[in-house]
Write an enzyme that holds these catalytic residues in place. Structure first.
Site: not given
Length: 385
Positions: A72, A153, A203, A327
């Site tokens: 990020t 992703n 990670h 949703c």
């Protein structure tokens, strides 16, 4: 009850090789790399080795590798840092991104717009191809940074980065690509295709959390977005995490070395899982089915099931997956990725299964069986009401 982890796109277990190397670094290389004594020099040497290790793995030079605190931050530094360069040259920043980008790219590019720059979000086709005509038109109106990810992703779609790179290079624009989900699954080299900025995260590949890299091609200017020190050539201030850099660099090296064999193995597992789920759930929808996909991500849609109910039920059964929720009920907004690909999808549970080094055929078989049984159970309960 099985305990099956199929959420490797979210995070991965730290590899033994990484853990051992980091433990040694905590003990032996604890010095501050900026200190001019033996302990500082030793830490600086380990940092240099780590930088070289990452550079070699992606076909870059060591001085083009900057260690940051995750994917990020790397995305933000690429977008906002490049925009600041445009401002410093009295030019209006202009950012072009695809609609499939990670929120770190979408939100940092939105911040450029909020600060007086411009942003263009490219719509995409169902195979993930961004509107190349719109891109071409936008490229004629610089100064521009274009950000198109290597692998999505949520759905695992491989975006046509080569086509984008050819256009950006022709127009002299700066191209950034978030390759967080690509490294170790598809080839990642900074010259094929030609990218100017590249984001990696530790990670996702068996490295430690809180580690990341921004590759910056020589000659491409980036301004810092944090201040207070001269570390990382003054681009990313703050005392370097030497152990984290060592751990990430080893994870990168191993992921690249194993990429070809692991990609083939995971691709077979993903196809098996997709086939089993399709056979057992007649109305299953495979998201990205028509696209060129990375081997480790399978995203499926199941109509008329609440995604949170399904996720919770699978968790109780010992199956770890995640939801790219399609949703809009309650607090669960539709996935921006699925919306970009398919438009509005009502009453659909989107599940993302993501494979990794520890995944095997037994995991796939158990996950498919349990998911099918769980879906049927939830549907029967709903029918009885």
């Amino acid at each position: 009850m099985p305990e099956i982890y199929l959420d490797h796109a979210a995070t991965t277990p730290v590899r033994d090789e990484v853990r051992i190397a980091m433990a040694s670094a905590f003990g032996e290389s604890f010095g501050n790399p900026s200190s001019n004594h033996k302990w500082g020099r030793q830490a600086a040497a380990e940092l240099d080795k780590s930088r070289e290790r990452v550079a070699t793995a992606i076909g870059a030079e060591a001085d083009e590798i900057y260690f940051v605190r995750g994917g990020t931050e790397s995305d933000n530094l690429a977008i906002l840092g490049r925009a600041e360069i445009s401002k410093s040259q009295a030019e209006e920043p202009f950012v072009i991104v695809s609609a499939l980008e990670h929120k770190a790219v979408l939100e940092s590019s939105a911040r450029v717009e909020e600060r007086g720059g411009r942003r263009l979000v490219l719509p995409v086709e169902e195979d993930g191809t961004p509107d190349l005509d719109m891109l071409e038109n936008g490229l004629s109106d610089g100064p521009i940074i274009v950000s198109v990810m290597t692998v999505n992703n949520e759905v695992g779609i491989r975006l046509p980065l080569k086509q984008v790179a050819e256009r950006t290079r022709f127009h002299g624009a700066v191209l950034h690509s978030d390759a967080v989900q690509a490294l170790g699954k598809t080839p990642v080299l900074v010259d094929t295709p030609h990218v100017d900025l590249l984001t990696l995260s530790g990670h996702k590949i068996g490295g430690p959390r809180g580690t990341g890299v921004l590759y910056v091609r020589r000659g491409v200017e980036i301004a810092p977005i944090m201040y207070g020190g001269g570390q990382e050539n003054a681009l990313r201030p703050g005392t370097e995490d030497v152990a984290g850099a060592i751990g990430m660099s080893i994870a990168v090296d191993l992921a690249v070395r194993e990429q070809e064999s692991e990609a083939q193995r995971m691709d077979g597992l993903r196809k098996t899982l997709e086939s089993l789920l399709s056979d057992g759930i007649p109305d299953l929808r495979v998201h990205g089915e028509q696209a060129h996909r990375a081997p480790h991500i399978l995203n499926v849609g199941i109509p008329d099931i609440d995604p949170e109910t399904l996720l919770a039920a699978l968790d109780l059964e010992g199956i770890a997956v995640s939801s790219g929720s399609a949703c809009e009920s309650g607090a669960h907004a539709q996935s921006h990725v699925l919306k970009a690909l398919y438009g509005k999808l009502d009453h659909v549970a989107a599940l993302r299964f993501s494979l990794g080094r520890t995944s095997n055929r037994h995991d796939v078989d158990e996950a498919a069986t349990t998911t099918i049984e769980t879906v049927i159970r939830i549907q029967n309960r709903a029918a009885d009401k």
